[in-house]
Design an enzyme around this catalytic site. Structure first.
Site, PDB file in Angstrom:
ATOM      1  N   SER A 232       0.856  -1.199   0.000  1.00 47.13           N
ATOM      2  CA  SER A 232       0.000   0.000   0.000  1.00 47.13           C
ATOM      3  C   SER A 232       0.881   1.235   0.000  1.00 47.13           C
ATOM      4  O   SER A 232       1.987   1.209   0.546  1.00 47.13           O
ATOM      5  CB  SER A 232      -0.870   0.021   1.250  1.00 47.13           C
ATOM      6  OG  SER A 232      -0.063   0.219   2.405  1.00 47.13           O
ATOM      7  N   ASP A 233       0.423   2.313  -0.612  1.00 50.98           N
ATOM      8  CA  ASP A 233       1.102   3.578  -0.345  1.00 50.98           C
ATOM      9  C   ASP A 233       0.932   3.824   1.153  1.00 50.98           C
ATOM     10  O   ASP A 233       0.050   3.244   1.799  1.00 50.98           O
ATOM     11  CB  ASP A 233       0.512   4.731  -1.172  1.00 50.98           C
ATOM     12  CG  ASP A 233       1.475   5.925  -1.209  1.00 50.98           C
ATOM     13  OD1 ASP A 233       2.431   5.950  -0.402  1.00 50.98           O
ATOM     14  OD2 ASP A 233       1.279   6.840  -2.033  1.00 50.98           O
ATOM     15  N   TRP A 234       1.800   4.669   1.683  1.00 54.78           N
ATOM     16  CA  TRP A 234       1.858   4.804   3.148  1.00 54.78           C
ATOM     17  C   TRP A 234       0.549   5.361   3.719  1.00 54.78           C
ATOM     18  O   TRP A 234       0.246   6.540   3.585  1.00 54.78           O
ATOM     19  CB  TRP A 234       3.054   5.692   3.505  1.00 54.78           C
ATOM     20  CG  TRP A 234       4.307   4.884   3.790  1.00 54.78           C
ATOM     21  CD1 TRP A 234       5.143   5.048   4.862  1.00 54.78           C
ATOM     22  CD2 TRP A 234       4.873   3.799   3.037  1.00 54.78           C
ATOM     23  NE1 TRP A 234       6.161   4.120   4.823  1.00 54.78           N
ATOM     24  CE2 TRP A 234       6.025   3.348   3.714  1.00 54.78           C
ATOM     25  CE3 TRP A 234       4.503   3.128   1.877  1.00 54.78           C
ATOM     26  CZ2 TRP A 234       6.808   2.288   3.269  1.00 54.78           C
ATOM     27  CZ3 TRP A 234       5.289   2.074   1.420  1.00 54.78           C
ATOM     28  CH2 TRP A 234       6.417   1.670   2.115  1.00 54.78           C
TER      29      TRP A 234
END
Ligand code: BGC
Length: 801
Positions: A232-234
């Protein structure tokens, strides 16, 4: 070792809890290992144009410092090189630095399309064209991974703006989705097999990328054959259980144990198949195993610095060179004007911000090269106010010199991750300086440092313009070498430079509203629009000058087999200086029953040529080169008929062309009736606009509507609840935290605006990330309930563990 089978074996020995836990981060940058199985935790860090490893305090916004690493030119610059080998070489160097720092995977490259020149993060992306994007990303990935270090191709997908990026719904039709926004990712995935892909924050047609099984499983894995890991993106995880189902393997960063527990519970309750979690765990384990035996290989930072210079030199674009004002000679008296000559803008702000191993500047480099230079600051370095005193001083210097070189561009706080630009303007202090200096000395050259297109109101007044984009830590020497003719500029523009912002086809629809952004221009992005609508631009896609000249001849088309042709063109350096030419291959469908752009890039090759030397550029055209995506057939289809194959020096400078008859599959007939109802997409108005009804016809459904106000959910942005009782408290707390950070020694003020934007745009659930797990699901639900005026329910949640 066969990592996949080893990973399967290890996962078979894991408990359900261990598997769920392995699929979320240990902290900001580390994955969890499992000691009893000999799996050591590994580290991932940003990217994309160098390594940003934070040894002490961590954040994903570029706030805290990181260990020194080579800061290569940003993607907006390297794309201009159109040079796959160069990007591979840069990738190898980055890979070596990762190994030395014990980093398993670097978070990049970014393959999002430059839909609008305003996207705050365009400097991290390659192009408005998907083919160029994919080829450049693939080359960088191949280089990095050749050193046994992973990459993370990001931000997957349709994340083309910073505004509301954490929650906005990108509403896009299937053709544009496939042809424009996914093709770059597809090329990179198929060609270079990145070890990981990072899903973006936003929704795509109503579903968060992190929950999106159409995107992450049907397209990425089933269609493209991706067998790596999706991270996931952060803070992008919306619903962790849905994410597991969708094929979103790893949640980053750590957000406490709630999500792992939810996954375990879902398996136990029969709501989630354990095999799906096993798949995730196998991919995470495989990633960990891959780099466990990496041994640091010594490298010399000086060599990487030299490589950074070479990359910058090959990426610069000469936009104007009237009367061959460039290159300069050492005999000339040169007025160097503008603080950016001494204090360059060489990279963008945000999570990609690198702590360079060294930093040069053009002023020192010109001096070291023996040029006869004098300096005037021209504008204040820390303020955007026009300073007449500094302008007058610069004009006096210019008047007493043979030539004036002004360093100008976009200051740090103008473009950054976290927010978009609102205009194409550079500071007025720069514009007024340039207008004034030209009057004092007509031999004026402007050197530009910026991450994306700008307005150049003085472009007809100056004699030369050299665009460096964001040229990295060795950009100063590169600039000096280019100005003095030690190196011949060879970059070409990976994006169009429009006359005005309104000329850009997305202008009316970018960045939408906080809830959604409509991609109404569909496939007509960048030059695909300008060319088709016959809208003139300042500088077209693919444009760039050289100190030498090139002649194209002898174009040949050879049929290799069914739907396969070889195209070759001879190119000769007809000038007196060595140089490189980027030969571009475009196709044009002469008569289409459906919507087609006037031309599409299908190949490019950079040829390095000594004076008088001739080489042959070769390209392969195949089924996909002619294909469009047919939503009715759910496939790539080819329309039969005559195509023009064009060898070009830019999208507006066709040197040779030939016709080719292509046999099609006739499937365009499936679209013909629908397309009859899209006359506005045929006329392409200037400025571009399309009625709701036509966009809906193209979409195949109504534009979704989004409820405003209550009920709020964990995915509602802080902005939405800021006027509620609990919202006011939360925002105040967050702002206080931000002020404390901003008050710390060494805080970079250019980060402030990004932090402010992100604070209000972050969904309530990201409190878990910002607090690194101190804020759990119960607390998030407590805030949500209170914002919904359910105070007692909220308090009960808050009191829970
Ligand atoms: C950015 C990513 C980055 C991540 C980690 C996010 O905010 O969108 O590009 O890799 O943070 O820093």
């Amino acid at each position: 070792m066969n990592y996949k089978s080893k990973a399967k074996e290890l996962v078979s020995q894991m408990t359900l809890e261990e598997k769920a836990s392995l699929c979320s981060g240990k902290d900001f940058w580390n994955l969890k290992g499992i000691e009893r199985l000999g799996l050591k935790p590994v580290m991932v860090t940003d990217g994309p144009h160098g390594l940003r490893k934070q040894a002490a305090s961590s954040d994903h916004l570029g706030l805290n410092d990181s260990v020194p690493a080579t800061c290569f030119p940003a993607a907006s610059a390297t794309a201009c090189s159109f040079d796959r080998d160069l990007l591979k070489e840069m990738g190898k160097a980055m890979g070596e630095e990762c190994i030395a720092e014990e980093v398993a995977t670097i978070l990049g490259p970014g393959a999002n399309i430059k839909r609008s020149p305003l996207c705050g993060r365009n400097f991290e992306y390659f192009s408005e064209d998907p083919y160029l994007t994919g080829e450049m990303a693939a080359a960088l990935i191949e280089g990095i991974q050749s050193k046994n270090v992973g990459t993370s191709l990001k931000h997957f997908a349709v994340n083309n703006q910073e505004a509301s990026r954490m929650t906005v719904d990108s509403v896009v039709d299937e053709r544009a989705f496939r042809e424009i926004y996914l093709t770059g990712f597809e090329i990179a995935v198929k060609k270079a097999k990145p070890w990981t892909v990072m899903c973006s924050y936003n929704k795509i047609n109503g579903t968060y990328a992190s929950d999106n099984s159409y995107l992450l499983t049907d397209i990425l894995r089933k269609e493209w054959g991706f067998d790596g890991l999706v991270v996931s993106d952060w803070g992008a995880v919306n619903d962790r259980v849905e994410g597991v189902k969708a094929g979103m393997d790893l949640e980053m960063p750590a957000t406490g144990t709630d999500n792992d527990e939810a996954v375990v519970a879902a398996v136990k309750n029969g709501l989630l198949k354990e095999e799906l979690l096993d798949q995730n765990a196998i991919r995470v384990t495989e990633l960990i195993l891959r780099t466990q035996d990496n041994k640091p290989v010594p490298y010399r930072p000086e060599d990487h610095d030299e490589l950074a210079r070479k990359v910058a030199e090959n990426s610069a674009v000469l936009l104007k060179n009237e009367n061959d004002i460039l290159p300069l000679t050492k005999k000339q008296k040169i007025a160097v004007i503008g603080t950016m000559a001494k204090d360059p803008r060489y990279q963008g702000s945000g999570s990609s911000k690198i702590h360079p191993t060294s930093l040069d500047n053009a002023f020192e480099a010109l001096k070291a090269a023996g040029a006869d230079i004098q300096y005037a600051p021209g504008y204040p370095s820390d303020s955007r106010q026009v300073d007449q005193g500094l302008i007058d001083e610069a004009c006096r210097l210019a008047a007493s010199s043979d030539v004036a070189v002004i360093f100008s561009g976009l200051p740090d706080e103008y473009e950054s991750e976290g927010f978009d630009r609102t205009s194409l303007d550079i500071p007025d202090s720069h514009n007024q300086l340039i207008h004034a200096v030209v009057k004092a000395n007509k031999n004026t050259i402007v050197v530009l440092q910026c991450g994306s297109p700008i307005n150049m109101p003085w472009k007809d007044e100056v004699k030369g313009i050299l665009l460096m984009y964001l040229a990295g830590q060795a950009g100063g020497r590169a600039t000096a070498n280019l100005l003095l003719g030690e190196v011949n500029p060879s970059g070409k523009l990976p994006e169009s430079y429009p006359y005005t912002l309104e000329d850009n086809p997305s202008a009316m629809y970018f960045p939408g509203n906080p809830k959604s952004v409509q991609y109404r221009e569909s496939i007509f992005v960048g030059y695909r629009y300008y060319d088709t609508a016959k809208k003139e631009v300042v500088y077209p896609f693919g444009y760039g000058l050289s100190y030498t000249t090139f002649e194209y001849s002898n174009m040949k088309l050879e049929e290799l087999g069914p739907m396969s042709w070889k195209v070759s063109i001879d190119v000769k350096n007809t000038g007196s200086m060595a140089g490189a030419e980027i030969v571009q291959l475009y196709i044009h469908c002469k008569k289409s029953a459906i919507l087609r752009a006037e031309k599409e890039l299908k190949g490019f090759q950079k040829l390095f040529l000594e004076p008088g030397e001739q080489k042959t550029a070769e390209f392969i055209l195949e089924h996909r080169s002619f294909a469009y995506y047919n939503p009715k057939a759910s496939d790539w289809c080819v329309e039969g008929g005559k195509y023009e194959i064009m060898a070009a020096a830019s999208s507006a400078d066709i040197r040779l062309s030939q016709e080719l008859m292509i046999e099609g599959d006739g499937k365009e007939q499936l679209l013909v009736e629908d397309y009859k109802e899209l006359p506005q997409y045929r006329t392409l108005s200037k400025p571009f606009r399309v009625d709701t009804s036509q966009f809906e016809k193209l979409l195949g459904h109504n534009i979704p509507t989004y409820p405003n106000g209550r009920p709020y959910t964990a995915s509602s942005p802080m902005e939405d609840i800021k006027d509620t009782f609990i919202g006011k408290i939360m925002v105040k707390q967050l702002q206080k935290g931000m002020q404390d950070l901003a008050g710390q020694d060494g805080f970079d003020p250019s980060m402030l605006r990004m932090m402010q934007a992100m604070l209000m745009e972050a969904p309530i659930r990201s409190l878990k990330m910002f607090s690194q797990g101190a804020f759990n699901n119960n607390k998030v639900e407590g805030v949500v309930a209170m914002a919904n005026r359910k105070f007692f329910k909220g308090i009960r949640y808050m009191l829970k563990k």
